[in-house]
Design an enzyme around this catalytic site. Structure first.
Site, PDB file in Angstrom:
ATOM      1  N   PRO A  17      37.224  40.121  47.636  1.00 30.62           N
ATOM      2  CA  PRO A  17      37.900  41.354  47.221  1.00 30.62           C
ATOM      3  C   PRO A  17      37.934  41.443  45.702  1.00 30.62           C
ATOM      4  O   PRO A  17      38.120  40.438  45.019  1.00 30.62           O
ATOM      5  CB  PRO A  17      39.313  41.192  47.773  1.00 30.62           C
ATOM      6  CG  PRO A  17      39.212  40.158  48.840  1.00 30.62           C
ATOM      7  CD  PRO A  17      38.082  39.263  48.450  1.00 30.62           C
ATOM      8  N   GLU A  18      37.713  42.624  45.188  1.00 28.39           N
ATOM      9  CA  GLU A  18      37.742  42.810  43.736  1.00 28.39           C
ATOM     10  C   GLU A  18      39.016  43.549  43.346  1.00 28.39           C
ATOM     11  O   GLU A  18      39.850  43.867  44.186  1.00 28.39           O
ATOM     12  CB  GLU A  18      36.485  43.556  43.284  1.00 28.39           C
ATOM     13  CG  GLU A  18      35.216  42.759  43.583  1.00 28.39           C
ATOM     14  CD  GLU A  18      33.970  43.377  42.983  1.00 28.39           C
ATOM     15  OE1 GLU A  18      34.084  44.023  41.919  1.00 28.39           O
ATOM     16  OE2 GLU A  18      32.889  43.225  43.561  1.00 28.39           O
TER      17      GLU A  18
END
Ligand code: ZN
Length: 308
Positions: A17-18
């Protein structure tokens, strides 16, 4: 949760996840956690990526969450005791929030998150009735307690560059950081010491919007003296726009969830280049095709025609 249509592509594994995903998770968790007390905490195993503190449960139970913030990809829950609970989703971590109104999984993910109860490792029973469950099949996620006064010395956070949506991140700063760098722009932007929270997806997307090649030397966004070339400003604007759009899409997924009882994450990712190998470039009048190359072991997606 529906999988991304091209999920069968064998060229990539799960994506970390960013920043936009973590920010969406933060916004989804905040109503359940902010201002609420940890009534009961279950640590169903002693370790995630690293061992949980031995006194993890005792230091949480009875404390109130005064605020839920974010730094890069870390969630930071400020507790009434002066501790900060640091949480990282790792590769496969996700939260579920169970309230009287129903269950939700805040965040948008490129890959489906785990659902097996066996992977529910940490459960927060909040005083307001919400039950917040951390599920993480691969256990690359982490939770750690740090004294607020010692946060600046915290090794996980100390080396991080500025927040890309914060005031400290601008063309002058980015040019200074890239001055003289022989590495590629892709590598420079992926370096968490230069700018925090960007990963493979949004670096590719931002470079496409800025029409800069991921293979371009990082030093070419600065003049020899380190002043910003106009490319630096274009890149900063593109990074901000890409992140804000993604956060907005995540936010609308949260709103949609309140309207219906459908699973979260079930909405379109509007990537322009990421995972679109062979597809037509979306830049108007370009006519190029998106290509995939490998840089420092990761897939890069770009348009060789309009990205220079
Ligand atoms: Zn193009």
């Amino acid at each position: 949760m529906r999988l991304h249509p091209t999920d069968a592509t064998p060229t990539k594994g799960p994506t970390m996840p960013e920043l936009p995903e973590v920010e969406t998770v933060r916004r989804g968790l905040a109503p359940a956690m902010e201002g609420a007390r940890f009534h009961k905490v279950e640590a169903r195993r002693g370790d995630l990526r690293w061992p949980l503190p031995k006194d993890f449960v005792q230091r949480l139970e009875g404390q109130t969450v005064e605020g839920l913030g974010r730094r890069a990809k870390y969630l930071l829950a400020d507790l009434s005791s002066g501790d900060v609970l640091l949480m990282h989703l790792g590769m496969s971590g996700s939260f579920r929030v169970l309230r009287e109104a129903g269950e939700s999984t805040p965040g948008k993910y490129h890959h489906e998150r785990g659902k097996l109860i066996a992977h529910d490792h940490v459960v927060f029973h909040m005083g307001n009735g919400a039950v917040v469950t951390f599920n993480d099949p691969r256990r690359f996620g982490s939770m750690k307690l740090v004294r607020r006064a010692e946060l600046e010395q915290e090794p996980l956070l100390r080396a991080l560059g500025p927040e890309p949506l914060g005031n400290a991140f601008d063309a002058a700063m980015l040019a200074r950081a890239c001055r003289g760098k022989k590495t590629s722009l892709k590598a420079a932007l992926s370096d968490q010491r230069i700018v925090a929270g960007l990963g493979n997806i949004y670096v590719c997307e931002a470079l496409h919007r800025a029409r800069l090649s991921p293979k371009r030397r990082a030093s070419t966004i600065a003049t020899r003296s380190g002043a910003p070339h106009e490319r630096a400003q274009g890149l900063v604007d593109a990074i901000r726009a890409v992140l804000n759009d993604a956060i907005k899409a995540g936010g609308s997924s949260l709103r949609d969830h309140r309207r219906t009882d459908g699973a979260l994450g079930d909405f379109q990712h509007n990537f322009r280049v990421y995972d679109r190998d062979g597809k037509r470039c979306p830049t108007s009048g370009c006519g190029g095709a998106i290509r995939r190359i490998v840089q420092t072991g990761r897939s890069t997606f770009f348009c060789p025609v309009c990205q220079r």
